[in-house]
Design an enzyme around this catalytic site. Structure first.
Site, PDB file in Angstrom:
ATOM      1  N   ARG A  50     -55.527  15.086 -35.427  1.00 23.42           N
ATOM      2  CA  ARG A  50     -54.244  15.082 -34.833  1.00 23.42           C
ATOM      3  C   ARG A  50     -53.345  15.671 -36.104  1.00 23.42           C
ATOM      4  O   ARG A  50     -52.135  16.309 -35.934  1.00 23.42           O
ATOM      5  CB  ARG A  50     -53.709  13.785 -34.198  1.00 23.42           C
ATOM      6  CG  ARG A  50     -52.082  13.830 -33.996  1.00 23.42           C
ATOM      7  CD  ARG A  50     -51.720  12.809 -33.154  1.00 23.42           C
ATOM      8  NE  ARG A  50     -52.333  11.480 -33.253  1.00 23.42           N
ATOM      9  CZ  ARG A  50     -52.361  10.352 -33.921  1.00 23.42           C
ATOM     10  NH1 ARG A  50     -51.480  10.476 -34.675  1.00 23.42           N
ATOM     11  NH2 ARG A  50     -53.052   9.235 -33.683  1.00 23.42           N
ATOM     12  N   TYR A 102     -35.246  31.405 -22.064  1.00 25.73           N
ATOM     13  CA  TYR A 102     -36.438  30.942 -21.105  1.00 25.73           C
ATOM     14  C   TYR A 102     -35.979  29.718 -20.448  1.00 25.73           C
ATOM     15  O   TYR A 102     -35.360  28.633 -21.020  1.00 25.73           O
ATOM     16  CB  TYR A 102     -37.332  30.566 -22.359  1.00 25.73           C
ATOM     17  CG  TYR A 102     -38.620  30.406 -21.593  1.00 25.73           C
ATOM     18  CD1 TYR A 102     -39.301  31.175 -20.785  1.00 25.73           C
ATOM     19  CD2 TYR A 102     -39.075  29.010 -21.496  1.00 25.73           C
ATOM     20  CE1 TYR A 102     -40.491  30.623 -19.953  1.00 25.73           C
ATOM     21  CE2 TYR A 102     -40.075  28.669 -21.077  1.00 25.73           C
ATOM     22  CZ  TYR A 102     -40.853  29.438 -20.335  1.00 25.73           C
ATOM     23  OH  TYR A 102     -42.029  29.304 -19.458  1.00 25.73           O
ATOM     24  N   ASP A 173     -35.996  31.972 -31.342  1.00 23.31           N
ATOM     25  CA  ASP A 173     -37.177  32.107 -30.331  1.00 23.31           C
ATOM     26  C   ASP A 173     -37.402  33.563 -30.496  1.00 23.31           C
ATOM     27  O   ASP A 173     -36.789  34.385 -29.772  1.00 23.31           O
ATOM     28  CB  ASP A 173     -36.945  31.480 -29.231  1.00 23.31           C
ATOM     29  CG  ASP A 173     -38.337  31.606 -28.338  1.00 23.31           C
ATOM     30  OD1 ASP A 173     -39.023  32.496 -28.608  1.00 23.31           O
ATOM     31  OD2 ASP A 173     -38.179  30.810 -27.232  1.00 23.31           O
ATOM     32  N   LYS A 198     -47.843  34.155 -25.480  1.00 24.82           N
ATOM     33  CA  LYS A 198     -47.624  35.665 -25.031  1.00 24.82           C
ATOM     34  C   LYS A 198     -48.093  36.344 -25.741  1.00 24.82           C
ATOM     35  O   LYS A 198     -49.227  36.811 -25.705  1.00 24.82           O
ATOM     36  CB  LYS A 198     -45.817  35.611 -24.823  1.00 24.82           C
ATOM     37  CG  LYS A 198     -45.217  34.326 -24.128  1.00 24.82           C
ATOM     38  CD  LYS A 198     -45.415  34.108 -22.857  1.00 24.82           C
ATOM     39  CE  LYS A 198     -44.987  32.579 -22.330  1.00 24.82           C
ATOM     40  NZ  LYS A 198     -43.668  32.600 -22.368  1.00 24.82           N
TER      41      LYS A 198
HETATM   42  C1  LIG Z   1     -42.975  31.294 -22.280  1.00 26.56           C
HETATM   43  C2  LIG Z   1     -41.805  31.207 -23.305  1.00 26.56           C
HETATM   44  C3  LIG Z   1     -41.643  29.838 -23.663  1.00 26.56           C
HETATM   45  C4  LIG Z   1     -42.544  28.654 -23.339  1.00 26.56           C
HETATM   46  O1  LIG Z   1     -43.851  28.679 -24.090  1.00 26.56           O
HETATM   47  P1  LIG Z   1     -45.004  28.127 -23.195  1.00 26.56           P
HETATM   48  O2  LIG Z   1     -46.049  28.483 -23.913  1.00 26.56           O
HETATM   49  O3  LIG Z   1     -45.126  28.533 -21.658  1.00 26.56           O
HETATM   50  O4  LIG Z   1     -44.637  26.679 -23.173  1.00 26.56           O
HETATM   51  C5  LIG Z   1     -40.665  29.422 -24.494  1.00 26.56           C
HETATM   52  N1  LIG Z   1     -39.478  30.623 -25.048  1.00 26.56           N
HETATM   53  C6  LIG Z   1     -40.030  31.967 -24.558  1.00 26.56           C
HETATM   54  C7  LIG Z   1     -38.846  33.064 -24.880  1.00 26.56           C
HETATM   55  C8  LIG Z   1     -40.815  32.125 -23.623  1.00 26.56           C
HETATM   56  O5  LIG Z   1     -41.068  33.408 -22.963  1.00 26.56           O
END
Ligand SMILES: *Cc1c(COP(=O)(O)O)cnc(C)c1O
Length: 388
Positions: A50, A102, A173, A198
């Site tokens: 962890r 998002y 982000d 992604k």
């Molecule tokens: C998909 C996404 C998230 C969340 O990520 P997960 O891996 O699906 O939890 C956050 N910010 C953006 C811009 C995203 O496209």
């Protein structure tokens, strides 16, 4: 000499030349929960997974180097990363967040973080003077650029100056562009977020999230929080994300080239009323993107004439998948209205321009000829169905 990006995706300079792990080129998956100690008061450097695991540590070092951070932290999902990030703040703290984020981030802020006493001002950061929204209890500005799904572009360096002046954090982000195209820490941000699900992972086969920072004090907080809250990424998933990162550069280049061609093709279709892609000169954020990023990415949004067209197109795609998510090698078409942004209040969606006519495309690395052939067929079928 600083190494090039593609080289950093493959090699960690500090681990070279010692042939450890029997010389394995692929970093081993340390599938262990705990670690034996040589003696009292002694440690191999690892105690319990962890807290840290060698496979995770290896991946975190690579992601930190790609974002020019001093450290990175790998989580089970992007949302787990953002959820833990919110632990930096205390009840009564205020954050300025971009209005077009998002959908999952908006849901977290409005249904979980606010219950814990945080307050948020939701602001179109690309269009207003963000400084006007700073309150005495403001602790951070939180943005995406380009935003999801409307592709609004915010000047990161300008916002970093505002944040520095008021001694608050700038959090970016960076999921949509990946570190291949944009490095917010270099532009003055304090923390970078990635949904590793992604572009970093890139194969639509696993979930992950990252926080990256270049500040020693924040790094210490994150290290404490990840050990305490326990959402660190499991070793096998670390392996998958790391394998995906090895080809990040060539994937981004190919997907971007495909996106540019598709954007131009969409512009010529009579049922398309708007194509929103920052690579187009007509995009209002095009010049800022040229200044702060090394590319425009592979995400584009377009508006069609009416809901019937949106439904027909979503219903007729075959090779292109009608699916949530983005950033993988396969091209996906998403309907923000009922998918990514279903939980965003309707008045906010409409204010941002997300309607029943909005489609978002994550362009993959297929042969663009095949993508265009499928789109041509789908659009013709949709037109026949609707116009008769
Ligand atoms: C998909 C996404 C998230 C969340 O990520 P997960 O891996 O699906 O939890 C956050 N910010 C953006 C811009 C995203 O496209």
């Amino acid at each position: 000499m600083a190494r090039g990006f593609e080289t950093k995706c493959l090699h960690l300079e500090e681990e070279e030349g010692d042939c450890s792990h029997f010389g394995a080129l692929s970093y081993p998956i340390y599938q262990t929960a705990t670690y034996a100690h040589p003696g009292v008061g002694q440690s191999t450097g690892f105690d319990y997974s962890r807290l840290q695991n060698p496979t995770r540590e290896h991946l975190e070092k690579i992601v930190a180097s790609l974002e020019n951070g001093i450290d990175a932290f790998a989580f089970t999902t992007g949302m787990a990363a953002i959820t833990m990030l919110m632990e930096l703040f205390a009840p009564g703290d205020h954050l300025i967040v971009d209005e077009d984020l998002y959908g999952g981030s908006i849901r977290l802020f409005s249904h979980v973080s606010s219950k814990n006493g945080l307050t948020f001002s939701s602001v179109p950061c690309h269009a207003v003077n963000v400084e006007d929204y700073i309150q005495p209890n403001t602790k951070a500005i939180y943005i995406e650029t380009p935003t999801n799904p409307m592709m609004n572009v915010t000047d990161i360096a300008a916002l970093a100056q505002v944040a520095k002046k008021h001694d608050i954090l700038l959090i970016v982000d960076n999921t949509f562009l990946s570190p291949y195209f944009q490095n917010p820490l270099d532009l003055g941000a304090d923390i970078v977020i990635h949904s590793g699900t992604k572009f970093l992972g890139g194969h639509n086969d696993t979930l992950a999230g990252f926080l990256v920072t270049n500040r020693e004090d924040i790094r210490e907080r994150f290290r404490f929080l990840i050990k305490t809250t326990g959402a660190g990424l499991a070793p096998f998933d670390c392996f998958l994300i790391q394998r995906g990162i090895k080809t990040l550069g060539i994937r981004m280049e190919r997907a971007q080239a495909n996106a540019m061609e598709i954007a131009h093709w969409l512009q010529k279709q009579s049922c398309v009323t708007e194509v929103i892609y920052p690579g187009l000169k007509s995009h209002p954020g095009h010049e800022i993107m040229k200044k702060q990023a090394r590319g425009f990415g592979a995400m584009l949004t377009f508006q069609v004439k009416n809901q019937a067209y949106a439904y027909a197109i979503l219903g007729k795609v075959r090779m292109i998948k009608y699916a949530e998510s983005l950033g993988g090698v396969e091209t996906l078409l998403t309907y923000p209205m009922t998918q990514t942004h279903a939980d965003v209040p309707d008045e906010i969606r409409r204010k941002n321009g997300i309607t029943e006519c909005t489609l978002r495309m994550s362009v993959g690395i297929e042969d663009v000829k095949d993508l265009l052939a499928e789109l041509k067929k789908v659009f013709a079928e949709a037109e026949q169905k609707i116009e008769g």
